[in-house]
Design a protein around this motif. Structure first.
Motif, mmCIF file in Angstrom:
data_model
loop_
_atom_site.group_PDB
_atom_site.id
_atom_site.type_symbol
_atom_site.label_atom_id
_atom_site.label_comp_id
_atom_site.label_asym_id
_atom_site.label_seq_id
_atom_site.Cartn_x
_atom_site.Cartn_y
_atom_site.Cartn_z
ATOM 1 N N SER A 540 39.135 24.357 97.177
ATOM 2 C CA SER A 540 39.928 25.361 97.887
ATOM 3 C C SER A 540 41.338 25.457 97.292
ATOM 4 O O SER A 540 41.797 24.552 96.598
ATOM 5 C CB SER A 540 40.030 24.997 99.371
ATOM 6 O OG SER A 540 40.795 23.811 99.533
ATOM 7 N N ALA A 541 42.010 26.551 97.604
ATOM 8 C CA ALA A 541 43.377 26.762 97.111
ATOM 9 C C ALA A 541 44.314 25.677 97.634
ATOM 10 O O ALA A 541 45.234 25.233 96.929
ATOM 11 C CB ALA A 541 43.863 28.145 97.526
ATOM 12 N N SER A 562 40.938 24.725 87.098
ATOM 13 C CA SER A 562 40.321 25.175 88.350
ATOM 14 C C SER A 562 40.262 26.694 88.393
ATOM 15 O O SER A 562 41.225 27.373 88.025
ATOM 16 C CB SER A 562 41.129 24.666 89.543
ATOM 17 O OG SER A 562 40.678 25.287 90.737
ATOM 18 N N GLN A 564 40.612 28.393 90.840
ATOM 19 C CA GLN A 564 41.624 28.825 91.804
ATOM 20 C C GLN A 564 43.030 28.877 91.185
ATOM 21 O O GLN A 564 43.986 29.271 91.858
ATOM 22 C CB GLN A 564 41.649 27.847 92.996
ATOM 23 C CG GLN A 564 40.323 27.697 93.716
ATOM 24 C CD GLN A 564 39.906 28.970 94.414
ATOM 25 O OE1 GLN A 564 40.742 29.812 94.729
ATOM 26 N NE2 GLN A 564 38.617 29.144 94.630
#
Length: 636
Positions: A540-541, A562, A564
């Motif tokens: 996740s961020a 990543s 993200q």
């Protein structure tokens, strides 16, 4: 831009891995133990004349840049360093004008790099490469399948440097013209002539020349070449060497006339090859059928084109191996197979039991054979009827039941075998990819670890069974499970409770790993675990932001990869205190011109080098870096 999820070690390799990392970098989960070991490298010179030694690394990086402007490549093609010019020669953006200049470079290393890199060449460039060069250049051109036929012809006519390796390279090149092949068949050394004689695209004229070669090996290769003409093979059939005549006898291009002559050859080896030749006319069978040598009769029985009447006679041969060969031949009919099923030799009956065209009645008969070896062969027969599979599942011999368990597809048989008292039988069921899901799920609770391990390796293991296996205490089973790419989320959650670092590293790299499991892994005490988790596409961020401030520079560098990662986060990492993190950012394909402009002037030249090689680096920055005269060594 979609970012590829790659092991972190790739990023460190791109950023001069071993030279820059103060912490060992995992190549994969299975290599962790090795990467943690202290590896003592042999002592070597630091002042080497290559990219690892003292080199203008910024100019080299610019020359490697795939977006380096042609005008800049032209400037670099005149660089005083051969290492820089060689990289220009390898750059796909190298223009014809630059290629022409580099083709006449005074350093052979640069010219060799040109041949290995930029293609295609204009005729002007080829003219420079095929004249006035060192022999090594000619050899590289001769071995390159992209070299034009005319250039190969020029190399063959060049009398200044015709080494044996050059001639062999010409012979092996698929583009070599026919006239060059014919010339090589007369002038090449033994190795070259042997190679030409073996080529499947050889022409009959060249092979005819080579057929009279004084070297036995050359003649043997011609005799085995199906492109040899019938006349050439007929001449070789009279060769004094057994090896040559044997090759002619096996050649599918040999005429019936020549095969008839060889069928009476004094050497049984030659006659056996005649008997095996699938193009042997059937009217020759009678002669070979009466041959006094067992191997010749065996060869005839093994010939896939041998007819039924001949096989019927061979099925009663005095030698068991001949009868076995006739039992295996697909032209042997059911009548003969029924007789062979009563053969006194178990080997013959085993061959019969292995056939996939047996009648149900004959299979029923074989299922009652006194030899377990025969019943074992029947058990793995893919045409075994369902009723016989159930019957063999109750066989008194465990070896028969084990064979059946490893190959059967019958559900009723699986049900019996899954409860077999013999461990080896249940192991075979657990490893059978055709076993029903219900059976495999039941075996996931088997008391014997060998059964559960076999199940863990089975690619058809159902979801429920995988979840059950992941909750056990057997570390070996957990390691086996970590090699799978199809573990359900429930299994991943159970494995997350394991304290084994290898298991955690595996989980960190699973794209379907639940977010809260990843959250646990990113807080692991092990740097390797956090580094792999940092690159997970499911991260996740919020977790990305946390890892950007990890205490380990290896983790902060890993999170650059990543999916993200956005420009704002990348900009923040580009100001990291550790040069390895900044260098990884400089090598990222997401790095903007603004970020690269700053990193190109980084206080650490290793970061500047990464920026110089990035295809997003602005041309004006590359122009500045081209003027850099600093040399440094890639640390061992």
């Amino acid at each position: 831009m979609t970012h590829k999820f790659v092991p972190f070690f790739l990023s460190m390799v791109a950023f001069n891995g071993a030279a820059l990392a103060q912490e060992p970098v995992p190549q994969s989960a299975k290599d962790i133990s090795r990467s943690r070991a202290a590896i003592v490298q042999p002592t070597q010179s630091l002042a080497m004349w290559n990219e690892k030694g003292p080199a203008p690394r910024l100019r080299i990086a610019v020359a490697k840049n795939l977006n380096c402007p042609p005008s800049m490549l032209s400037t670099l093609s005149k660089d005083p360093s051969d290492l820089v010019r060689a990289q220009v020669a390898l750059n796909p953006k190298c223009t014809d004008e630059i290629k022409q200049r580099l083709a006449g470079d005074s350093d052979q290393y640069v010219v060799e790099s040109l041949i290995k890199g930029s293609r295609p060449f204009t005729q002007t460039v080829l003219n420079r490469l095929t004249k006035g060069q060192q022999v090594r250049v000619y050899e590289l051109l001769a071995s390159d399948p992209l070299t034009s036929p005319q250039a190969l012809r020029d190399l063959a006519n060049n009398n200044l440097g015709q080494t044996e390796f050059l001639l062999l390279s010409l012979a092996r090149n698929p583009n070599v013209p026919l006239d060059v092949v014919q010339r090589l068949s007369k002038m090449g050394d033994r190795l070259v002539r042997s190679f030409l004689a073996r080529q499947q695209n050889a022409n009959a004229e060249s092979l005819a020349v080579l057929a009279s070669d004084g070297d036995l090996g050359v003649r043997s290769f011609v005799a085995a070449n199906e492109k040899a003409s019938p006349d050439t093979l007929k001449a070789l059939a009279r060769d004094n060497s057994l090896v040559v005549r044997e090759a002619v006898a096996a050649n599918e291009s040999t005429s019936a006339e020549t095969l008839k002559a060889l069928a009476s050859d004094q050497a049984w080896e030659v006659r056996a090859e005649v008997a095996l030749n699938e193009h042997l006319p059937s009217d020759f069978y009678t002669v070979l059928l009466k041959d006094g040598n067992t191997k010749v009769r065996w060869a005839l029985a093994a010939n896939p084109n041998c007819d039924a009447p001949t096989l019927a006679m061979l099925s009663v041969d005095a030698d068991a191996i001949v009868r076995a060969a006739s039992a295996e031949n697909l032209h042997t009919n059911q009548t003969q197979l029924t007789k062979l099923a009563d053969d006194t030799s178990y080997a013959v009956v085993q061959v019969v039991a292995a056939r996939n065209d047996l009648s149900d009645a004959l299979m029923e008969k074989l299922s009652q054979h006194p030899s377990a070896m025969v019943r074992e062969m029947l058990a793995v027969n893919r045409k075994l009827p369902a009723q016989l599979a159930v019957k063999l599942a109750r066989d008194s011999e465990p070896s028969v039941r084990r064979k059946l368990a490893s190959r059967t597809t019958d559900t009723a048989a699986f049900t019996l075998l899954a409860s077999d008292p013999e461990l080896e039988v249940r192991v075979a069921v657990a490893g059978n990819p055709n076993a029903p899901a219900t059976v495999l799920t039941r075996l996931s609770a088997d008391s014997q670890y060998q059964v559960r391990q076999a199940l863990a390796r089975n690619q058809s293991c159902p979801k429920d069974a995988l979840i059950t296996l992941s909750g056990g205490t057997d570390s070996e089973i957990e390691k086996i499970l970590t090699a799978r790419a199809d573990l359900p989320k429930e299994a991943l959650i159970k494995l997350a409770d394991d304290n084994d670092v290898m298991v955690k590293i595996f989980l960190s790299g699973q794209k379907d790993c639940p977010e809260y499991v990843l959250g646990q892994l990113t807080k692991s005490d092990d740097t390797y675990v956090r580094s792999v988790a940092a690159q997970n596409p499911a991260l996740s961020a919020d977790l990305v932001k946390e890892l950007m401030h990890d205490s380990s520079p290896m983790v902060r560098a890993a999170v650059v990869f990543s999916p993200q990662m956005d420009v704002a986060k990348l900009d923040e990492l580009s100001k990291d205190k550790d040069y390895r993190v900044r260098g990884t950012v400089a090598g990222s394909d997401k790095a903007t011109a603004e970020i690269l402009s700053r990193l190109a002037h980084d206080q650490d030249v290793r970061v500047s080098e990464q920026a110089a090689g990035n295809s997003n680096c602005p041309a004006e920055i590359l122009a500045e870096l081209v003027r850099d005269n600093q040399y440094w060594i890639l640390q061992p």
